[in-house]
Design a protein around this motif. Structure first.
Motif, PDB file in Angstrom:
ATOM      1  N   MET A  27       0.816  -1.218   0.000  1.00  0.00           N
ATOM      2  CA  MET A  27       0.000   0.000   0.000  1.00  0.00           C
ATOM      3  C   MET A  27       0.844   1.261   0.000  1.00  0.00           C
ATOM      4  O   MET A  27       0.551   2.226  -0.712  1.00  0.00           O
ATOM      5  CB  MET A  27      -0.917   0.011   1.227  1.00  0.00           C
ATOM      6  CG  MET A  27      -2.026  -1.027   1.203  1.00  0.00           C
ATOM      7  SD  MET A  27      -2.939  -1.115   2.759  1.00  0.00           S
ATOM      8  CE  MET A  27      -3.794   0.479   2.750  1.00  0.00           C
ATOM      9  N   ILE A  28       1.896   1.285   0.815  1.00  0.00           N
ATOM     10  CA  ILE A  28       2.687   2.514   0.989  1.00  0.00           C
ATOM     11  C   ILE A  28       3.722   2.629  -0.109  1.00  0.00           C
ATOM     12  O   ILE A  28       4.676   1.846  -0.173  1.00  0.00           O
ATOM     13  CB  ILE A  28       3.384   2.545   2.362  1.00  0.00           C
ATOM     14  CG1 ILE A  28       2.369   2.397   3.492  1.00  0.00           C
ATOM     15  CG2 ILE A  28       4.158   3.849   2.527  1.00  0.00           C
ATOM     16  CD1 ILE A  28       3.002   2.260   4.863  1.00  0.00           C
ATOM     17  N   GLY A  29       3.538   3.591  -0.990  1.00  0.00           N
ATOM     18  CA  GLY A  29       4.505   3.876  -2.035  1.00  0.00           C
ATOM     19  C   GLY A  29       4.967   5.316  -1.914  1.00  0.00           C
ATOM     20  O   GLY A  29       5.553   5.718  -0.920  1.00  0.00           O
ATOM     21  N   SER A  30       4.648   6.112  -2.918  1.00  0.00           N
ATOM     22  CA  SER A  30       5.025   7.534  -2.888  1.00  0.00           C
ATOM     23  C   SER A  30       3.810   8.445  -2.735  1.00  0.00           C
ATOM     24  O   SER A  30       3.950   9.651  -2.533  1.00  0.00           O
ATOM     25  CB  SER A  30       5.777   7.906  -4.179  1.00  0.00           C
ATOM     26  OG  SER A  30       4.973   7.628  -5.318  1.00  0.00           O
ATOM     27  N   GLY A  31       2.581   7.866  -2.792  1.00  0.00           N
ATOM     28  CA  GLY A  31       1.366   8.683  -2.785  1.00  0.00           C
ATOM     29  C   GLY A  31       1.211   9.566  -1.569  1.00  0.00           C
ATOM     30  O   GLY A  31       0.812  10.727  -1.683  1.00  0.00           O
ATOM     31  N   ILE A  32       1.538   9.045  -0.380  1.00  0.00           N
ATOM     32  CA  ILE A  32       1.354   9.816   0.843  1.00  0.00           C
ATOM     33  C   ILE A  32       2.220  11.066   0.857  1.00  0.00           C
ATOM     34  O   ILE A  32       1.913  12.042   1.544  1.00  0.00           O
ATOM     35  CB  ILE A  32       1.654   8.937   2.087  1.00  0.00           C
ATOM     36  CG1 ILE A  32       1.383   9.693   3.375  1.00  0.00           C
ATOM     37  CG2 ILE A  32       3.083   8.421   2.056  1.00  0.00           C
ATOM     38  CD1 ILE A  32      -0.030  10.190   3.531  1.00  0.00           C
ATOM     39  N   PHE A  33       3.297  11.083   0.092  1.00  0.00           N
ATOM     40  CA  PHE A  33       4.191  12.228   0.049  1.00  0.00           C
ATOM     41  C   PHE A  33       3.796  13.242  -1.024  1.00  0.00           C
ATOM     42  O   PHE A  33       4.391  14.308  -1.106  1.00  0.00           O
ATOM     43  CB  PHE A  33       5.630  11.760  -0.224  1.00  0.00           C
ATOM     44  CG  PHE A  33       6.126  10.734   0.757  1.00  0.00           C
ATOM     45  CD1 PHE A  33       6.498  11.102   2.042  1.00  0.00           C
ATOM     46  CD2 PHE A  33       6.207   9.395   0.403  1.00  0.00           C
ATOM     47  CE1 PHE A  33       6.944  10.147   2.948  1.00  0.00           C
ATOM     48  CE2 PHE A  33       6.660   8.442   1.296  1.00  0.00           C
ATOM     49  CZ  PHE A  33       7.030   8.822   2.573  1.00  0.00           C
ATOM     50  N   ALA A 296      -0.869  22.911  -0.684  1.00  0.00           N
ATOM     51  CA  ALA A 296      -1.580  22.879  -1.969  1.00  0.00           C
ATOM     52  C   ALA A 296      -0.647  23.138  -3.147  1.00  0.00           C
ATOM     53  O   ALA A 296      -0.820  22.550  -4.220  1.00  0.00           O
ATOM     54  CB  ALA A 296      -2.712  23.895  -1.954  1.00  0.00           C
ATOM     55  N   PHE A 297       0.339  24.011  -2.952  1.00  0.00           N
ATOM     56  CA  PHE A 297       1.212  24.390  -4.061  1.00  0.00           C
ATOM     57  C   PHE A 297       2.670  24.056  -3.778  1.00  0.00           C
ATOM     58  O   PHE A 297       3.574  24.802  -4.155  1.00  0.00           O
ATOM     59  CB  PHE A 297       1.037  25.885  -4.374  1.00  0.00           C
ATOM     60  CG  PHE A 297      -0.352  26.242  -4.818  1.00  0.00           C
ATOM     61  CD1 PHE A 297      -0.799  25.930  -6.090  1.00  0.00           C
ATOM     62  CD2 PHE A 297      -1.243  26.852  -3.931  1.00  0.00           C
ATOM     63  CE1 PHE A 297      -2.096  26.233  -6.490  1.00  0.00           C
ATOM     64  CE2 PHE A 297      -2.540  27.159  -4.328  1.00  0.00           C
ATOM     65  CZ  PHE A 297      -2.967  26.846  -5.609  1.00  0.00           C
ATOM     66  N   ALA A 298       2.887  22.922  -3.131  1.00  0.00           N
ATOM     67  CA  ALA A 298       4.251  22.443  -2.907  1.00  0.00           C
ATOM     68  C   ALA A 298       4.919  22.211  -4.267  1.00  0.00           C
ATOM     69  O   ALA A 298       4.273  21.719  -5.196  1.00  0.00           O
ATOM     70  CB  ALA A 298       4.221  21.146  -2.104  1.00  0.00           C
ATOM     71  N   PRO A 299       6.182  22.580  -4.425  1.00  0.00           N
ATOM     72  CA  PRO A 299       6.870  22.382  -5.711  1.00  0.00           C
ATOM     73  C   PRO A 299       6.764  20.940  -6.190  1.00  0.00           C
ATOM     74  O   PRO A 299       7.073  20.006  -5.452  1.00  0.00           O
ATOM     75  CB  PRO A 299       8.325  22.766  -5.387  1.00  0.00           C
ATOM     76  CG  PRO A 299       8.221  23.722  -4.241  1.00  0.00           C
ATOM     77  CD  PRO A 299       7.058  23.218  -3.420  1.00  0.00           C
ATOM     78  N   ASN A 300       6.301  20.772  -7.429  1.00  0.00           N
ATOM     79  CA  ASN A 300       6.108  19.439  -8.011  1.00  0.00           C
ATOM     80  C   ASN A 300       5.216  18.546  -7.151  1.00  0.00           C
ATOM     81  O   ASN A 300       5.301  17.318  -7.211  1.00  0.00           O
ATOM     82  CB  ASN A 300       7.458  18.744  -8.240  1.00  0.00           C
ATOM     83  CG  ASN A 300       8.316  19.461  -9.253  1.00  0.00           C
ATOM     84  OD1 ASN A 300       7.824  19.871 -10.304  1.00  0.00           O
ATOM     85  ND2 ASN A 300       9.588  19.641  -8.942  1.00  0.00           N
ATOM     86  N   GLU A 301       4.353  19.167  -6.331  1.00  0.00           N
ATOM     87  CA  GLU A 301       3.430  18.461  -5.442  1.00  0.00           C
ATOM     88  C   GLU A 301       4.153  17.598  -4.403  1.00  0.00           C
ATOM     89  O   GLU A 301       3.565  16.706  -3.798  1.00  0.00           O
ATOM     90  CB  GLU A 301       2.435  17.605  -6.252  1.00  0.00           C
ATOM     91  CG  GLU A 301       1.549  18.432  -7.171  1.00  0.00           C
ATOM     92  CD  GLU A 301       0.419  17.625  -7.797  1.00  0.00           C
ATOM     93  OE1 GLU A 301       0.544  16.389  -7.856  1.00  0.00           O
ATOM     94  OE2 GLU A 301      -0.578  18.238  -8.217  1.00  0.00           O
ATOM     95  N   ARG A 302       5.415  17.871  -4.145  1.00  0.00           N
ATOM     96  CA  ARG A 302       6.192  17.093  -3.183  1.00  0.00           C
ATOM     97  C   ARG A 302       5.977  17.638  -1.772  1.00  0.00           C
ATOM     98  O   ARG A 302       6.814  18.306  -1.182  1.00  0.00           O
ATOM     99  CB  ARG A 302       7.675  17.132  -3.546  1.00  0.00           C
ATOM    100  CG  ARG A 302       8.008  16.425  -4.856  1.00  0.00           C
ATOM    101  CD  ARG A 302       9.466  16.611  -5.225  1.00  0.00           C
ATOM    102  NE  ARG A 302       9.801  15.909  -6.455  1.00  0.00           N
ATOM    103  CZ  ARG A 302      10.933  16.103  -7.139  1.00  0.00           C
ATOM    104  NH1 ARG A 302      11.824  16.978  -6.697  1.00  0.00           N
ATOM    105  NH2 ARG A 302      11.169  15.421  -8.248  1.00  0.00           N
ATOM    106  N   VAL A 303       4.807  17.315  -1.212  1.00  0.00           N
ATOM    107  CA  VAL A 303       4.450  17.807   0.111  1.00  0.00           C
ATOM    108  C   VAL A 303       5.390  17.224   1.165  1.00  0.00           C
ATOM    109  O   VAL A 303       5.807  17.917   2.092  1.00  0.00           O
ATOM    110  CB  VAL A 303       2.994  17.447   0.457  1.00  0.00           C
ATOM    111  CG1 VAL A 303       2.606  18.018   1.817  1.00  0.00           C
ATOM    112  CG2 VAL A 303       2.047  17.953  -0.616  1.00  0.00           C
ATOM    113  N   GLY A 304       5.746  15.958   1.016  1.00  0.00           N
ATOM    114  CA  GLY A 304       6.649  15.327   1.971  1.00  0.00           C
ATOM    115  C   GLY A 304       7.992  16.014   2.037  1.00  0.00           C
ATOM    116  O   GLY A 304       8.560  16.213   3.123  1.00  0.00           O
ATOM    117  N   VAL A 305       8.526  16.401   0.883  1.00  0.00           N
ATOM    118  CA  VAL A 305       9.807  17.113   0.842  1.00  0.00           C
ATOM    119  C   VAL A 305       9.681  18.471   1.529  1.00  0.00           C
ATOM    120  O   VAL A 305      10.547  18.867   2.325  1.00  0.00           O
ATOM    121  CB  VAL A 305      10.278  17.296  -0.618  1.00  0.00           C
ATOM    122  CG1 VAL A 305      11.486  18.228  -0.679  1.00  0.00           C
ATOM    123  CG2 VAL A 305      10.620  15.949  -1.240  1.00  0.00           C
TER     124      VAL A 305
END
Length: 477
Positions: A27-33, A296-305
């Motif tokens: 289940m856990i891939g990169s989606g949560i980030f 909402a507007f994290a660069p390249n949608e990389r909220v985790g980063v």
């Protein structure tokens, strides 16, 4: 057992922990980030962001607990394919298996492999996606694609050596990413959380709005209601649900799980509950560390980063990149390990390449594993795997709904089959899942008509293939 496979059989060697780690790890891939960015600009508030993850988790847990009944009835290799065959007919089961091999399983493997390559590039720029190593004119093969394919080949090779090697890798990597995520959550609340950010994010928590940026970079907010709100919910749920997908992969390896009648159902509940809890806590951490517009507007949608940088400073981006590398590598191990078991059962039914039903000396379907590897690698090269995944979302929901409805059908058509585990909350909770998933599918059909219809088209292509496969099998018998 068919004549081509009299000598080798699947051997139960996976315990409850192994099965649970497979559920959670797949289940856990990169989606949560990443996905929280799309949900945030689609619905525009902290309350709705949290609600989408909670609702997706609840729906996933309900479906997983319902599958527990089916896994107890038919603890066989192939899982969901077998459930659909028993509840309906071989034709419906084949359409599911065809879609899994053609796009869903292999496409997901390709997409996760490319996500692994993307973050490998972040840590080791020499392995970058922008480095073209083989310009062929019609396609440019990049170092990133080679890294992605190499990871798929390596994991496939490891899994041909026996389920023991795959389960060890799965358990180690899943525990590593769960501990990493818990660490990110804990340090986020302890070091990065700010009361003013949290309070501001929850000031208008339940006012849905669509957020956009104008040419000057100013954020514009448009209120949502009626069909526009339902459409935004559909888009958001698509992301959160499919970040929680692949939990059903454990059913594909039922024949290799000890006490499958009980342990598959238990692992489905434990795995989905753990991942749902982690996902919700991670998003609450995001809301305590980052202003809502930065989510909402994290660069390249990389909220985790963005969150990791807010918590740990510049070193945070490297830390999160390594975490995602671990997460995606472990995720793909679970997908690769389980997928070939379904092709094995399809081959035994005479609707897939017959050699996929042969187990090697390590009691695993190596031919199916390498065939899966080949097609997933081609999808890595095509660059169209994300589009392919988008096209089948409507179809995936259809198969989930059909499988849950299958519980109701089997209660009537096969009432005497032993059910060591019964669907929790039957008939109410399974009916709720069917209603929610069907509603989401209809919303996607309305709001993303092109993707939904093309996804349905991919499924329908399987119709002539099924009859060709049946005809070819009759000639060889």
């Amino acid at each position: 057992m068919s004549a081509i496979n009299q000598k080798q059989q699947f051997k139960p060697s996976l315990g409850l922990l192994d099965a649970t780690m497979l559920v959670a790890g797949s289940m856990i891939g990169s989606g949560i980030f990443i996905v929280s960015a799309e949900i945030s600009y689609s619905l525009g508030s902290a309350g709705w962001l949290t609600a989408m993850w909670v609702l997706a988790g609840l729906v996933t847990i309900i479906a997983a607990m319902s599958y527990g009944e089916l896994s107890g009835m038919y603890p066989k290799a192939g899982g969901q394919y077998v459930y659909l065959r028993e509840a309906y007919n071989p034709f419906i089961a084949f359409l599911f298996g065809w879609t899994q091999f053609g796009v869903i399983q292999t496409g997901t493997i390709a997409a996760v492999a490319m996500a692994f390559a993307k973050y490998t590039d972040y840590v080791f720029p020499v392995l970058g996606e922008s480095r073209v190593v083989l310009p062929l004119g019609f396609i440019d093969i990049t170092m990133g694609q080679i890294v992605a394919i190499a990871s798929v080949v390596l994991l496939t090779y490891i899994n041909t050596k026996g389920v023991k090697h795959g389960k060890i890798l799965q358990t180690v990597f899943t525990l590593a990413k769960l501990l990493s995520l818990f660490g990110l959550i804990i340090f986020g609340f302890l070091l990065g959380a700010k009361a003013e950010i949290w309070n501001a994010n929850w000031a208008n928590a339940w006012t849905p709005a669509h957020l956009t940026k104008d040419s000057a970079g100013n954020i514009l907010s448009t209120g949502l209601s009626g069909i526009a709100l339902l459409g935004a919910i559909a888009v958001s749920m698509k992301g959160s649900l499919f970040s929680s997908d692949a939990w059903n992969n454990v059913t594909f390896i039922a024949a290799e799980i000890k006490n499958p009648q009980k342990n598959i159902g238990r692992s489905l509940f434990l795995g989905t509950f753990i991942v749902t809890s982690v996902y919700v806590l991670t998003n609450l951490m995001y809301l305590s560390v980052l202003p809502f517009n930065d989510i909402a507007f994290a660069p390249n949608e990389r909220v985790g980063v963005a969150a990791a940088e807010a918590i740990f400073g510049a070193a945070g981006s490297i830390a999160i990149a390594v975490m995602i590398m671990v997460s995606t590598f472990g995720c793909n191990n679970g997908l690769i390990l389980s997928g070939a078991r379904m092709y094995y059962t399809m081959a035994e039914d005479g609707v897939f390449i017959r050699k996929a039903a042969i187990l090697n000396k390590n009691d695993v379907p190596a031919n199916g594993l390498w065939l899966q590897c080949l097609w997933a690698s081609i999808l890595c090269l095509s660059g169209s795997y994300n589009k392919l995944l988008a096209l089948v979302i409507f179809g995936v929901l259809l198969f989930y709904v059909l499988t849950i409805i299958g519980i109701f059908r089997l209660r009537k058509t096969q009432p005497d089959v032993p059910r060591p585990y019964k669907a929790f909350g039957y008939p109410v909770l399974p009916a709720i899942y069917v209603a929610v998933a069907s509603g989401l599918a209809l919303l996607l059909l309305y709001t993303e008509t092109t993707y939904a219809l093309f996804g349905l088209g991919i499924i329908l292509i399987g119709i002539p293939i099924y009859y060709l496969a049946r005809s070819a099998n009759k000639k060889t018998v």
